[in-house]
Every structure is written in structure tokens, then in C-alpha cells.
Design an enzyme around this catalytic site. Sequence first.
Site, PDB file in Angstrom:
ATOM      1  N   SER A   1     100.640  44.367  11.851  1.00  0.00           N
ATOM      2  CA  SER A   1      99.548  43.482  11.520  1.00  0.00           C
ATOM      3  C   SER A   1      99.043  42.641  12.695  1.00  0.00           C
ATOM      4  CB  SER A   1      99.975  42.538  10.385  1.00  0.00           C
ATOM      5  OG  SER A   1     101.077  41.736  10.760  1.00  0.00           O
TER       6      SER A   1
ATOM      7  N   LYS B   1      98.604  34.905  17.459  1.00  0.00           N
ATOM      8  CA  LYS B   1      98.297  35.544  16.169  1.00  0.00           C
ATOM      9  C   LYS B   1      97.963  34.482  15.123  1.00  0.00           C
ATOM     10  CE  LYS B   1     100.254  38.842  12.828  1.00  0.00           C
ATOM     11  NZ  LYS B   1     101.452  39.624  12.431  1.00  0.00           N
TER      12      LYS B   1
ATOM     13  N   GLY C   1     107.679  43.898  10.030  1.00  0.00           N
ATOM     14  CA  GLY C   1     107.957  45.296   9.722  1.00  0.00           C
ATOM     15  C   GLY C   1     107.375  46.168  10.816  1.00  0.00           C
ATOM     16  N   GLY C   2     107.680  45.813  12.064  1.00  0.00           N
ATOM     17  CA  GLY C   2     107.099  46.509  13.202  1.00  0.00           C
ATOM     18  C   GLY C   2     105.744  45.974  13.602  1.00  0.00           C
ATOM     19  N   SER C   3     105.381  44.789  13.125  1.00  0.00           N
ATOM     20  CA  SER C   3     104.021  44.276  13.302  1.00  0.00           C
ATOM     21  C   SER C   3     103.680  43.856  14.723  1.00  0.00           C
ATOM     22  CB  SER C   3     103.785  43.088  12.357  1.00  0.00           C
ATOM     23  OG  SER C   3     103.821  43.516  11.024  1.00  0.00           O
TER      24      SER C   3
END
Length: 669
Positions: free
Chosen positions: A347, A266, A369-371
Site C-alpha cells: 500500500s 506515507k 503485509g509487504g506494503s
Amino acid sequence: MTVFILYNQCYLHKLIIKYIYWLNTVVFLFNPLPCCILALTITTHHSRKFFSGKMGLFKAAGVVYKPVEEIDLGPDSNEFYLKANVKAPRMAGFLVKIFAWFLESRIIGTLLLYILKRNNLIHKLVSNATLEEAPMFVPLHPFVDLNEQEVEQIDSDASPAERVQRAMDCLPLTLEKSVDDSNSSSFRRWTIADYSRAYSSGEITPRKVAEQFINAVHESSRAALPMSFFINYDAEDILKQATESTLRYERGDPISALDGVPIAIKDEIDCSPYPTTVLVLLGGTKWLHKVRPCTGDACCVMRLRSCGAIIVGKTNMHELGAGTSGINPHYGTTRNPYHPNKIAGGSSSGSAAVVSAGLCPAALGVDGGGSVRMPASLCGVIGFKPTFGRIPHTGVLPLNWTVGMVGILAGTLEDALIVYAAISGQLPSHEPTILPPKLLFPLLNSTNPISEIKFARYGEWFNDCSDEIRICCSNALHLLCEHYKWKTVEVTIPEIESMRLAHYLTIGSECTTSLSSALEKLDFAELGWDARVALRVYGAFNSKENRQMQIHKNIFAKADVIVAPTTGVTAYSIFDDALKTGELDYINGAALVRYQISGNFLGLPAVTVPIGYDKEGLPIGLQFIGKPWSEPTLMHIAFAMQARSPQEEAGRVISHHDCIASFSSSLIM
């Protein structure tokens, strides 16, 4: 378009009306069709309250929380489940530009932020709340020996390559099959074990895989609907790594099972050679590389390289991680391999999509946040987030240092375990930690499945999703419990919406704090419009964590794992008006993050497993959230769920992009 913000009998009211008249005129020139896009009405009685009190504004009353020990967590509790009541219309295109301009104005921006926070209950549930428990600012957990079943302890001094070998030893022997056993006419994702065996047998070389990979990525970016998997990849560097790996196999001396395996990273994670050979574009932005230079690999990337993995580039992401869709106006919108007109999720959008498409067996993401779990679920792959502090964070963009965590996206649970083995281990001495926790791997090859597992299920929360997701997840959980004789315990998890809002404040305040020095010098024209709105909203937050950790400890006294859907909706459509500006869609965003927060806010480990599809053929994921340091148990459960889930549907991935099909078939051939 007409914007109505109705206040009365105050000077500020007149000032706002002047802004609105100007806005109406400008918007009317672009679209003479009137429609109400935002209605915020305050009566005379409320406006008097609104403009009195602290800082000239009415201080909204906050809720008074009862002590944790008085909360009934049983299924018949009278604790009320508060659904997310997001009051914000979807905005994109010119409308999001207008909204960003208003938020960035000194007077009206402050007013709008106050209204947004008040209407979305942030003042009531978090900012002005009263609670007895002391705040927890960093979710560090003391290591507790959980006496987990069917595990193997790994030497803390083992090298990444040694840990990878130990992980391989934990895998079932049934994986030992030739790639020729597969149907060459259909799409299939190669696993790490597939690559390792094919390289060792001479069926294919890392160099050949690298060449096919580069061609596939190139073709995917030229399609009518570009997939936008990567922000940056360096073909010359990829081929250099692959050539070195090929030579090691020719000498009969591969470093590990990861040698020659393509792994994507990422954009939020530092990775060479991009800082030195090109202008690295960090965090999905066009500007952050100017104020935060990268000089080398993040610790997790270094560990992968030491195992021989081929690092194939920096994957696309939602700018600054400030959204859930993965729409990036700078580098293109990452599209879902199951349907290119649908979002991949954010994201870590590029990492999820590149694994889903079969171009890499695994990729790294960052889950704030759950990305990691969100896009993994939407793209039909495994998403694994370890306990806070388990994976080194050195070299990761510090956007959210108490809730963010490096995570793994993989085609199978086995591949997630192998990558986890490579990047876990002792933390660098400067990173915050407690006594080093034991590193345990699940014995997935054990003939004795783990027993007496109890799942905590909060019915109202579990069912707060689309009907298709609810039915699919309920059926999967029932099948799992029936097959392994595991049990479901009905519980109540209170204050979930309060935790979501508190997490939003935490991640927002940390993001703006980490970027504060850069933002002072930034030309905001270099930001996407949706990111400009997010930063303005985030800047109005103050971090304040609460007592949810104790509540969850009490839940874990009743059960081993919390179970819930991964998202409240499946992947939604990409609209053209969002491609150049980004979009604000907080209603869909709230549905996507609904089940994510405890993993980040409380630093708990979690994993999502694909379990089925909706009527459009879009993936659905089921999530398991564990106790701190319970990664082996979560992996056992996820592996069991994977074995009982449909596998053949992966063929749907290739229906839209011949380049992906070509890559898959070329490996098999």
C-alpha cells in the site's frame, strides 16, 4: 451479466434467488452482453451439510497439524507445498459496487462471506485447525547477540543526528565523488550523500532543490497520466524548511548529512503541518481525519526533522492499506515511474514511486503485509523492513498493530541505512518491548566482506512465480554466492499458505478492531468500493496466530537468511474501470504477497533489492529475510547484491515524464 448462485430446497435459497433476479435485471440494463461472473454451485448433498451445524451452517473440517518437532525441514521432506488457490474473480467498476452491496446485506452477505472463506481454505487451514502449540499474539523477540560480522555498536543514548553521522562513517569512501562526475544528459537518482556534498560545496542550495521539487510534483500531477505521488504537500511549508536549511549551510552549521534532504512520508504516518493547515486525509481515506485528529509528528518523523530533513508531504497509498495495487479512487492512482500504465504496488505506493522517480532519495512507508517491500520491488528501489519493535510506532495509524512496521524505501542501500540510523533507537516508554536490543550498524566500508553466509532456499516456493522472475532471481543468487563464496541450503518451509491465510485473518481483524468506533458513525458512501468490500470481509475474521515462529527458528538453525523473490509477478496493468471504484484482484494480489508474510506475521527483518528487469523493462526484486535483530547482516548482503546488479537501467524512468527528467537534470546542472 448473470450471476449464478445455485442452492436448492431451502427458504434461504428462495431469498437468494430473489436477490439474483433483481441483480440480473439491474446488471442487464447496464450491459446486455451476458457473461458469467461468479459461479458458486452447491449440490443437494452439500447444501444440507452447509446449512446444519454451528450457527445453522456446516462447520468445515479443519486440518490437524503435526507438532513442530516432528516436521522434516530438509530438502527431501514429504511436506506438501500448497499453492495459493484464490477463488475470486477480478472486479471493478459497477461490478464491485454490486458485490459490495451484497456483502453489506445482512443475510446474503453472511452467506457469501462463509462461502468465500470456505472456498479459499480459511476454515480448513486456520479457523477450524487443530494444533498443539500455544498462539503468539505479538511477535516480540528477546534480543540475542548474533555475533554478526563487520558491525559497529551505537550508543543507545546517541541522538538521531549523531546516529546519522555514525552511519555516514560506515559508508565506503568510493561514494565521495562530485555530482559533476555524472552524465548530465541522463537520469540519475541523487543519494543523500550527493545532496549533502552539493550543499556543503555550494553547488546547489536546499532552497533551490525545494523549488525544483515543487515544480516537478506540480507538473507530474498535470500530465496526461497523472502520477499521483502525493495526497498532500504544502509548498509554503517545504520552502520554509528549505530556507532554514539553506541558512544553516551558509553559516557552516548543518545538523547532519540529512539536513536539507527531501524525505516523503506515507499518509498513514502523522506529520505536521497537515493536521493544522489543511484537512488531513489519513490512511488514503476522505473521512478518517474527522474521527482521528492529528496534532503533531509521529516519533519517526520527529527524529528525521531533528536531523534537518525536509519533510515534503504525505504520499498516496491504497485506502486503509487494504490492497496491493495502490489504486486509490479518491486521490488518483499512483503510477509506476517505469511504465505509467502499470501499478506502483501497495500500500506504500506513493512512497515507492516518488523514490523511483528520483524526487526523493528516501521515503517512509508502513509494512503490514509487504506494503513497503512489494511496491519497492515493483518500482525498482530498496525496501527495508526492520524487526518488529525496532522502530517507534507512535503516531502511526494503528491499522495492524502486531504485524505493521514502519519501513524505509530508498534509492540505495546506503540511503536506507542513513534513514534507519535516524529513526531507530530507544522506543518511547509506552510502546511494547522487551529488553532494549543493541543497535548495530554494518561496516559497509570494511575491506573484509562477511563470510560463510548460508541462504535457506525452499525450491518449490522460490519457483512459484513467473518464469522471468524465477530465472532472474536464480541467476542473481548464483552470482552472489559465486562471487563471495557463500552457500545455498535447500530446505522445506511448511504451511506457507496456512501462514498467509492466518496473516490475512490477523491483519483483517486488527484493522476492523482499530476502526470499529469510527465505522459505527461512518457514512459508507465516503469509502471507496474496494475498501468497503475489504472492511466487510475483514469484519468476518478473528485473529489467530500459529506456530510458524518455531518453524522459522528451526530454519534459521540451518542458515543465516531466507532468500526468495520479492513478488510472484511484476507490475501489472492499470485498467480504466478501476480508477473510480478501485478493484478487487485477489489473484494478482496473492502473487504479490506470496513472499512477504513471514516478515510481518513473525516480525522478522527483511529487505528487497532490485536485481533486473522483465521483457517489458519492469523491475524485479530479490528478498532476504533475516533472524530477529539481524539488520546489519541483511544490509551487508543487500549491499553486496546491489553492487552486482544492473544500475544503468534507471534511465528508463524518465522516458514517460519530462517533469521527472527536468528535476534530475536541473540538480545535476
